[in-house]
Design a protein around this motif. Structure first.
Motif, PDB file in Angstrom:
ATOM      1  N   ASP A 166      -0.477  -2.769  -3.286  1.00 58.31           N
ATOM      2  CA  ASP A 166       0.018  -2.790  -1.911  1.00 58.31           C
ATOM      3  C   ASP A 166       0.772  -4.093  -1.720  1.00 58.31           C
ATOM      4  O   ASP A 166       0.251  -5.180  -2.020  1.00 58.31           O
ATOM      5  CB  ASP A 166      -1.138  -2.686  -0.919  1.00 58.31           C
ATOM      6  CG  ASP A 166      -0.671  -2.846   0.521  1.00 58.31           C
ATOM      7  OD1 ASP A 166       0.015  -1.927   1.016  1.00 58.31           O
ATOM      8  OD2 ASP A 166      -0.964  -3.894   1.134  1.00 58.31           O
ATOM      9  N   GLU A 180       1.777  -5.835   0.969  1.00 57.25           N
ATOM     10  CA  GLU A 180       1.225  -6.814   1.909  1.00 57.25           C
ATOM     11  C   GLU A 180      -0.028  -7.473   1.342  1.00 57.25           C
ATOM     12  O   GLU A 180      -0.205  -8.694   1.460  1.00 57.25           O
ATOM     13  CB  GLU A 180       0.907  -6.136   3.235  1.00 57.25           C
ATOM     14  CG  GLU A 180       0.369  -7.097   4.285  1.00 57.25           C
ATOM     15  CD  GLU A 180       0.078  -6.431   5.621  1.00 57.25           C
ATOM     16  OE1 GLU A 180      -0.114  -7.154   6.609  1.00 57.25           O
ATOM     17  OE2 GLU A 180       0.040  -5.172   5.669  1.00 57.25           O
ATOM     18  N   TYR A 227       5.846  -4.665   7.055  1.00 62.92           N
ATOM     19  CA  TYR A 227       4.746  -3.844   6.569  1.00 62.92           C
ATOM     20  C   TYR A 227       4.423  -2.706   7.539  1.00 62.92           C
ATOM     21  O   TYR A 227       3.994  -1.630   7.107  1.00 62.92           O
ATOM     22  CB  TYR A 227       3.528  -4.715   6.288  1.00 62.92           C
ATOM     23  CG  TYR A 227       3.840  -5.802   5.288  1.00 62.92           C
ATOM     24  CD1 TYR A 227       4.218  -5.482   3.987  1.00 62.92           C
ATOM     25  CD2 TYR A 227       3.815  -7.149   5.659  1.00 62.92           C
ATOM     26  CE1 TYR A 227       4.545  -6.470   3.065  1.00 62.92           C
ATOM     27  CE2 TYR A 227       4.134  -8.148   4.735  1.00 62.92           C
ATOM     28  CZ  TYR A 227       4.504  -7.800   3.451  1.00 62.92           C
ATOM     29  OH  TYR A 227       4.824  -8.786   2.553  1.00 62.92           O
ATOM     30  N   GLU A 249       7.125  -0.321   6.671  1.00 64.56           N
ATOM     31  CA  GLU A 249       6.771   0.356   5.421  1.00 64.56           C
ATOM     32  C   GLU A 249       5.807   1.509   5.687  1.00 64.56           C
ATOM     33  O   GLU A 249       5.983   2.619   5.148  1.00 64.56           O
ATOM     34  CB  GLU A 249       6.126  -0.635   4.448  1.00 64.56           C
ATOM     35  CG  GLU A 249       5.641   0.001   3.150  1.00 64.56           C
ATOM     36  CD  GLU A 249       4.659  -0.864   2.384  1.00 64.56           C
ATOM     37  OE1 GLU A 249       4.451  -0.573   1.190  1.00 64.56           O
ATOM     38  OE2 GLU A 249       4.097  -1.815   2.974  1.00 64.56           O
ATOM     39  N   ALA A 302      12.601  -2.703   5.840  1.00 70.51           N
ATOM     40  CA  ALA A 302      11.466  -3.385   5.210  1.00 70.51           C
ATOM     41  C   ALA A 302      11.867  -4.040   3.897  1.00 70.51           C
ATOM     42  O   ALA A 302      11.471  -5.174   3.600  1.00 70.51           O
ATOM     43  CB  ALA A 302      10.328  -2.395   4.985  1.00 70.51           C
ATOM     44  N   THR A 341      11.840  -8.159   2.906  1.00 70.23           N
ATOM     45  CA  THR A 341      10.832  -8.655   1.966  1.00 70.23           C
ATOM     46  C   THR A 341      11.276  -8.697   0.510  1.00 70.23           C
ATOM     47  O   THR A 341      10.751  -9.489  -0.274  1.00 70.23           O
ATOM     48  CB  THR A 341       9.566  -7.771   2.018  1.00 70.23           C
ATOM     49  OG1 THR A 341       9.896  -6.453   1.556  1.00 70.23           O
ATOM     50  CG2 THR A 341       9.002  -7.698   3.416  1.00 70.23           C
ATOM     51  N   GLN A 353      10.338  -6.696  -1.551  1.00 68.35           N
ATOM     52  CA  GLN A 353       9.134  -6.326  -2.288  1.00 68.35           C
ATOM     53  C   GLN A 353       9.424  -5.110  -3.169  1.00 68.35           C
ATOM     54  O   GLN A 353       9.860  -4.067  -2.667  1.00 68.35           O
ATOM     55  CB  GLN A 353       8.000  -5.994  -1.318  1.00 68.35           C
ATOM     56  CG  GLN A 353       7.327  -7.209  -0.712  1.00 68.35           C
ATOM     57  CD  GLN A 353       6.277  -7.802  -1.634  1.00 68.35           C
ATOM     58  OE1 GLN A 353       6.055  -7.311  -2.738  1.00 68.35           O
ATOM     59  NE2 GLN A 353       5.637  -8.871  -1.187  1.00 68.35           N
ATOM     60  N   ILE A 387       7.766  -1.752  -2.049  1.00 65.56           N
ATOM     61  CA  ILE A 387       8.421  -1.096  -0.916  1.00 65.56           C
ATOM     62  C   ILE A 387       9.760  -0.512  -1.369  1.00 65.56           C
ATOM     63  O   ILE A 387      10.154   0.581  -0.948  1.00 65.56           O
ATOM     64  CB  ILE A 387       8.622  -2.071   0.251  1.00 65.56           C
ATOM     65  CG1 ILE A 387       7.289  -2.696   0.661  1.00 65.56           C
ATOM     66  CG2 ILE A 387       9.238  -1.353   1.448  1.00 65.56           C
ATOM     67  CD1 ILE A 387       7.392  -3.728   1.781  1.00 65.56           C
TER      68      ILE A 387
END
Length: 484
Positions: free
Chosen positions: A65, A67, A340, A343, A365, A369, A371, A374
């Motif tokens: 995950d 976050e 998040y 997301e 998102a 980020t 990320q 994501i």
């Protein structure tokens, strides 16, 4: 549930029982030979007993995950620096297991059970656990465990030699007694070695907390949780003999003297970090628990951010997407551009059959980020939209995702899908080879890599990568064949 290899658990250890060897009928005219065979079988059981402590292996599922991983990295960074390590090289990851436990198993990885996070009262308690596990890494305890096994093995072998000599001289019962005492001494040696490592990690963790300016109150509070668990399990509290860990009460007494004189003892927890912890704890509970349990823990009357988070996952798991989205709406009302929350909105929309609607929140998102987890979700939504105009963006997003996080089989799968949709079968085969190689499916990785080599231009980066996977997978397949 068995723990992974190299486990250094914080929870009360499982006490293993080893069954007696099966009785085998032998000729009655050779008592010394029969005794020697019994001694050999018992010695084998002693070796297996030691191996059980060192190699209790079981692979639990890793909970990825974005976050949670960002929070774990930020929470542990001061402790990692205090331990003399580089934060970018140390990962604190969560596995789906309800036990209150954490462990290290080689490399610079700390594995935290979901049950530990769910039962922790605050972020300071989790920091105390992570500090302890970093003590195992910094002390090289996983590597050094072989020293304890070697010493115990030496005791066992010596007792075998002396016992064999006694049996050969006609003292069968005496020989067996010597062998039995040897087994007991060997196991006691290994358990004492393990307890010494745990005590060392406790004190190392205390140093890291102090150097990072973090209070040790959470560490003591967590050990009290474990002590309460020991009481419930009726574990004798008089001494630690026969255990892999010191008793929690013993650890509390030692650490209290260290923590209470530390300048950071009364330092409060960072409110922003605590708020982040409550969020990831709530979403974890919502994800791993039964929805009914989540709704009891976070009832509708609770309008906090963590409660909305937990209920969103509970309703989504229960196949009530509109109720889940209503909880997300409440989250976004409080923080409209939280990546998040966006997301989660995209995930619910995508998994309830609305991929086109999922794309905008996931795009935002990713933009906020970068990320890779994501980004993988965005790539999935772009492909699931069935709009060829989105395939080029999906390829770019997924290529960036695997460049930053190669250990994501789902990202490789999605990248293979988009290559296949665009008619690039060679790169689709390469992405499939990457996925199978990561999953340890060597034969399938070899076949896919060979297919990729045949279709890729020689000398290119992708061609060389396909060759590497094929070479490594072929060697692994050959080695497996030799073992058969």
């Amino acid at each position: 549930m068995a723990r992974p290899a190299g486990d250094a658990p914080l929870s009360p250890p499982v006490h293993h029982r080893h069954g007696k060897p099966r009785r085998v009928i032998r000729p009655a005219n050779n008592p010394s030979g029969r005794a020697l065979r019994r001694m050999a079988r018992a010695a084998s059981m002693a070796m297996l007993a030691l191996a059980a402590f060192a190699q209790t292996g079981h692979a639990q599922s890793v909970l990825r995950d974005a976050e949670t991983e960002a929070f774990m990295a930020d929470m542990s960074a001061p402790l990692v620096k205090a331990a003399g390590m580089e934060p970018r090289n140390v990962q604190v990851l969560v596995i789906n297991d309800p036990e209150i436990n954490a462990f290290v198993a080689g490399g610079q990885y700390v594995w935290v059970h979901s049950g530990l996070i769910a039962q922790a009262d605050n972020v300071n308690q989790v920091q105390g656990v992570v500090a302890h596990e970093l003590g195992h890494i910094e002390g090289g305890h996983i590597i050094r465990s072989s020293e304890g096994i070697k010493a115990a093995t030496g005791i066992t072998l010596l007792s075998l030699i002396v016992g064999a000599a006694a049996i050969a001289a006609g003292g069968g019962e005496a020989g067996m007694g010597i062998m039995g005492l040897g087994q007991q001494a060997a196991m006691s040696s290994f358990l004492a070695f393990s307890r010494a490592q745990e005590s060392s990690a406790d004190l190392a963790g205390a140093r890291y907390l102090s150097a990072a300016g973090i209070s040790g109150k959470g560490s003591l509070e967590f050990f009290k949780k474990l002590q309460n668990q020991e009481y419930r399990l009726a574990i004798p509290q008089d001494n630690s003999y026969g255990r892999t860990h010191p008793l929690s009460g013993e650890r509390i007494n030692v650490l209290r003297e260290v923590y209470e004189v530390d300048p950071a003892w009364n330092r409060p927890v960072d409110p922003a970090l605590e708020a982040r912890f409550e969020r990831i704890k709530a979403k974890l509970v919502g994800f791993v628990s039964e929805p009914a349990q989540t709704l009891i823990k976070y009832p509708e009357s609770d309008q906090s951010i963590p409660a909305h988070y937990a209920r969103a996952y509970a309703w989504h798991k229960s196949a009530y997407p509109q109720k889940a989205l209503a909880e997300v709406d409440a989250l976004l009302k409080a923080a409209p551009h939280d990546p998040y929350f966006l997301e989660l909105e995209g995930q619910i929309l995508l998994e309830s059959g609305r991929p086109r609607e999922a794309i905008p929140p996931l795009r935002e998102a990713v933009a906020k980020t970068s990320q890779p987890l994501i980004a993988t979700l965005l790539g999935h939504a772009l492909i699931a939209s069935e709009d060829e105009a989105n395939f080029a963006e999906a390829e770019q997003v997924l290529r960036n995702a695997v460049a930053r996080d190669r250990e994501n089989p789902f990202a490789w799968y999605q990248l293979g899908v988009v290559y296949e949709r665009r008619g690039d079968t060679a790169r689709a085969a390469l992405a499939t080879a990457e996925r199978y190689a990561m999953m340890g499916q060597d034969m399938l990785a070899l076949r896919s890599a060979d297919m990729a080599v045949q279709g890729l231009k020689p000398g290119t980066v992708d061609y060389l990568r396909a060759q590497d996977i094929a070479m490594v997978s072929r060697a692994a397949v050959e080695q497996q064949r030799k073992k058969k």
